[in-house]
Design a protein around this motif. Structure first.
Motif, PDB file in Angstrom:
ATOM      1  N   GLN A  88      -4.843  43.311  -7.786  1.00 25.76           N
ATOM      2  CA  GLN A  88      -3.784  42.392  -7.647  1.00 25.76           C
ATOM      3  C   GLN A  88      -2.503  43.604  -7.018  1.00 25.76           C
ATOM      4  O   GLN A  88      -2.739  44.474  -7.542  1.00 25.76           O
ATOM      5  CB  GLN A  88      -2.957  41.858  -8.943  1.00 25.76           C
ATOM      6  N   HIS A  89      -1.966  43.081  -6.023  1.00 26.30           N
ATOM      7  CA  HIS A  89      -0.831  43.828  -5.529  1.00 26.30           C
ATOM      8  C   HIS A  89       0.571  43.889  -6.389  1.00 26.30           C
ATOM      9  O   HIS A  89       1.213  42.796  -6.682  1.00 26.30           O
ATOM     10  CB  HIS A  89      -0.695  43.194  -4.131  1.00 26.30           C
ATOM     11  N   ASN A  90       1.041  44.908  -6.496  1.00 23.59           N
ATOM     12  CA  ASN A  90       2.220  45.176  -7.328  1.00 23.59           C
ATOM     13  C   ASN A  90       3.367  45.390  -6.504  1.00 23.59           C
ATOM     14  O   ASN A  90       3.457  46.275  -5.815  1.00 23.59           O
ATOM     15  CB  ASN A  90       2.152  46.286  -8.186  1.00 23.59           C
ATOM     16  N   ASP A  91       4.241  44.098  -6.233  1.00 24.53           N
ATOM     17  CA  ASP A  91       5.282  44.312  -5.447  1.00 24.53           C
ATOM     18  C   ASP A  91       6.372  45.278  -5.780  1.00 24.53           C
ATOM     19  O   ASP A  91       7.061  45.553  -4.773  1.00 24.53           O
ATOM     20  CB  ASP A  91       5.939  42.936  -5.089  1.00 24.53           C
ATOM     21  N   ILE A  92       6.569  45.774  -6.876  1.00 25.35           N
ATOM     22  CA  ILE A  92       7.731  46.807  -7.240  1.00 25.35           C
ATOM     23  C   ILE A  92       7.247  48.067  -6.766  1.00 25.35           C
ATOM     24  O   ILE A  92       7.933  48.916  -6.167  1.00 25.35           O
ATOM     25  CB  ILE A  92       7.934  46.721  -8.685  1.00 25.35           C
ATOM     26  N   VAL A  93       5.943  48.565  -6.924  1.00 24.80           N
ATOM     27  CA  VAL A  93       5.483  49.678  -6.571  1.00 24.80           C
ATOM     28  C   VAL A  93       5.012  49.847  -5.450  1.00 24.80           C
ATOM     29  O   VAL A  93       4.523  51.155  -4.915  1.00 24.80           O
ATOM     30  CB  VAL A  93       4.883  50.737  -7.766  1.00 24.80           C
ATOM     31  N   GLU A  94       4.590  48.822  -4.838  1.00 28.66           N
ATOM     32  CA  GLU A  94       3.884  48.660  -3.370  1.00 28.66           C
ATOM     33  C   GLU A  94       2.470  49.225  -3.460  1.00 28.66           C
ATOM     34  O   GLU A  94       2.198  50.190  -2.645  1.00 28.66           O
ATOM     35  CB  GLU A  94       4.491  49.296  -2.382  1.00 28.66           C
ATOM     36  N   SER A  95       1.794  49.012  -4.639  1.00 25.20           N
ATOM     37  CA  SER A  95       0.378  49.395  -4.832  1.00 25.20           C
ATOM     38  C   SER A  95      -0.510  48.561  -5.261  1.00 25.20           C
ATOM     39  O   SER A  95      -0.017  47.231  -5.946  1.00 25.20           O
ATOM     40  CB  SER A  95       0.355  50.830  -5.558  1.00 25.20           C
ATOM     41  N   LEU A  96      -1.836  48.370  -5.298  1.00 23.98           N
ATOM     42  CA  LEU A  96      -2.947  47.717  -5.980  1.00 23.98           C
ATOM     43  C   LEU A  96      -3.088  48.185  -7.087  1.00 23.98           C
ATOM     44  O   LEU A  96      -3.348  49.403  -7.361  1.00 23.98           O
ATOM     45  CB  LEU A  96      -4.015  47.898  -4.963  1.00 23.98           C
ATOM     46  N   GLU A  97      -3.395  47.254  -8.144  1.00 26.57           N
ATOM     47  CA  GLU A  97      -3.812  47.622  -9.550  1.00 26.57           C
ATOM     48  C   GLU A  97      -4.925  46.791  -9.756  1.00 26.57           C
ATOM     49  O   GLU A  97      -5.177  45.704  -9.159  1.00 26.57           O
ATOM     50  CB  GLU A  97      -2.754  47.125 -10.383  1.00 26.57           C
ATOM     51  N   LEU A  98      -5.584  47.070 -10.806  1.00 28.19           N
ATOM     52  CA  LEU A  98      -6.839  46.481 -11.478  1.00 28.19           C
ATOM     53  C   LEU A  98      -6.268  45.927 -12.579  1.00 28.19           C
ATOM     54  O   LEU A  98      -5.497  46.245 -13.604  1.00 28.19           O
ATOM     55  CB  LEU A  98      -7.955  47.444 -11.564  1.00 28.19           C
ATOM     56  N   HIS A  99      -6.957  44.418 -12.958  1.00 26.14           N
ATOM     57  CA  HIS A  99      -6.561  43.691 -14.132  1.00 26.14           C
ATOM     58  C   HIS A  99      -7.664  43.195 -14.744  1.00 26.14           C
ATOM     59  O   HIS A  99      -8.561  42.575 -13.976  1.00 26.14           O
ATOM     60  CB  HIS A  99      -5.555  42.465 -13.690  1.00 26.14           C
ATOM     61  N   THR A 100      -8.010  43.181 -15.973  1.00 26.31           N
ATOM     62  CA  THR A 100      -9.049  42.541 -16.640  1.00 26.31           C
ATOM     63  C   THR A 100      -8.942  41.017 -16.488  1.00 26.31           C
ATOM     64  O   THR A 100      -7.986  40.523 -16.345  1.00 26.31           O
ATOM     65  CB  THR A 100      -9.060  43.006 -18.133  1.00 26.31           C
ATOM     66  N   THR A 101      -9.969  40.397 -16.786  1.00 23.86           N
ATOM     67  CA  THR A 101     -10.181  38.825 -16.797  1.00 23.86           C
ATOM     68  C   THR A 101     -10.940  38.526 -17.977  1.00 23.86           C
ATOM     69  O   THR A 101     -11.523  39.319 -18.512  1.00 23.86           O
ATOM     70  CB  THR A 101     -11.007  38.477 -15.285  1.00 23.86           C
ATOM     71  N   PHE A 102     -11.134  37.268 -18.041  1.00 24.96           N
ATOM     72  CA  PHE A 102     -11.873  36.680 -19.268  1.00 24.96           C
ATOM     73  C   PHE A 102     -13.395  37.054 -19.107  1.00 24.96           C
ATOM     74  O   PHE A 102     -14.054  37.231 -20.221  1.00 24.96           O
ATOM     75  CB  PHE A 102     -11.698  35.157 -19.300  1.00 24.96           C
ATOM     76  N   TRP A 103     -13.866  37.426 -17.922  1.00 27.16           N
ATOM     77  CA  TRP A 103     -15.346  37.858 -17.643  1.00 27.16           C
ATOM     78  C   TRP A 103     -15.436  39.486 -17.750  1.00 27.16           C
ATOM     79  O   TRP A 103     -16.749  39.842 -17.837  1.00 27.16           O
ATOM     80  CB  TRP A 103     -15.923  37.288 -16.246  1.00 27.16           C
TER      81      TRP A 103
END
Length: 338
Positions: A88-103
């Motif tokens: 997911q793109h973080n618009d505040i810091v202008e970088s890409l982040e990883l996020h966990t999902t239910f899987w």
């Protein structure tokens, strides 16, 4: 789901599911950042992870993923395999982040595991092999996504304010204009998510409803688009709020009206304005910029989308320009203090 691949962090692309082998560098629990999960309030857990030594990324643990915290804490600095992460793109810091999902799932890898051996051989190096000074024109022609290091001159800084308003600073901008623009280059936002807060008819800031009951506010620098030139090639690079602050010698936006010392007449705002004026001056020396480039191509390798985001910059290449306020700064302080 079977087509999901293991990724290298410098080649992340937004809005896809990925697998990744990562080293957990640090773990942060945000006690004020609460969200609802299965009817209960849960704290946000953020991991700092890396594949190459010193190149840090964020992995956010949501919902069931937050239950991994105890085992991750016990085996911090170990190598882990994470599956089914959402980029997911973080618009505040202008970088890409990883996020966990239910899987999502995680597994700690032993030192003799072939996956851990491969990780150490490929990624854990003192110097990132992929970050080398690149020719901008060649990189844009090759259309490769990833992290590059370019040596480029900064031509312009454009800061959007509203849909129809923006601040454009370049070599033609006077120090007076830059000083007068500084108040519009900051905004008041939610201290948790960074969303800009609106005011009501009484000039009272509205709450960020998505972050309630968290109600704290914070000043941020507005994100910008920086145009740089390398030879005859120009490109626009997105600069997040945090890197805007770093570019301004880590001067917090709420310090701009403060004097740098009780005996001095120089404000931090004047120093920041003088730095921007020097940075954008005609004929200024180039800066070293670490940039993440993203190309989305069609079947004919024609770009459907092209984005460049600033990851870091190296002011050491221009230490003479950041050593302190110039005579111009001292003479112009009255403009800011009026």
């Amino acid at each position: 789901m079977n087509s999901i691949e293991f990724v290298e962090l410098e080649r992340l692309q937004p809005d896809i599911l990925v697998h990744a082998v990562l080293r957990v560098v640090d773990i942060t629990v945000l006690t004020e950042a609460l969200y609802s999960y299965r009817g209960q309030k849960q704290k946000k857990v953020m991991l700092t992870v890396e594949q190459v030594q010193g190149q840090h990324y964020v992995l956010v643990l949501w919902g069931p993923g937050a239950a991994w915290y105890p085992q991750l804490q016990r085996k911090k600095d170990y190598i882990w395999e994470f599956k089914y992460l959402f980029v997911q793109h973080n618009d505040i810091v202008e970088s890409l982040e990883l996020h966990t999902t239910f899987w999502s799932s995680c597994e700690c890898l032993f030192d003799d595991d072939i996956r851990a051996i491969t990780f150490k051989a490929k990624f854990q190096k003192n110097t990132p092999s992929f970050v080398k000074i690149s020719d901008l024109a060649t990189h844009l022609e090759d259309k490769h996504s990833g992290v590059i290091l370019i040596k480029a001159q900064i031509l312009e800084l454009v800061i959007p304010i509203t849909a129809g308003q923006k601040i454009a600073l370049n070599a033609r901008s006077s120090l007076r204009n830059i000083l007068s623009s500084l108040p519009d280059m900051v905004y008041t936002g939610c201290a948790k998510c960074g969303l800009e807060l609106e005011t009501d008819k009484n000039k009272i800031y509205k709450q960020c409803y998505s972050c309630l009951p968290f109600t704290m506010k914070k000043l941020y620098y507005r994100p910008a688009v920086m145009t740089v030139a390398d030879g005859g090639c120009n490109v626009g690079i997105r600069v997040g709020s945090q890197l805007m602050e770093k570019m301004l010698l880590n001067i917090p936006p709420d310090w701009l009206r403060r004097v740098i010392a009780p005996w001095a007449e120089v404000t931090y705002g004047a120093v920041a304005a003088d730095l921007l004026h020097s940075l954008l001056a005609a004929g200024a020396a180039p800066w070293l910029l670490q940039v993440h480039s993203l190309f989305v191509l069609d079947d004919n390798s024609c770009p459907l989308q092209q984005e460049c985001s600033l990851l870091d910059f190296h002011p050491d290449a221009r230490a003479e320009d950041v050593a302190g306020p110039s005579r111009t700064t001292l003479e112009s302080c009255a403009l800011w203090n009026k």
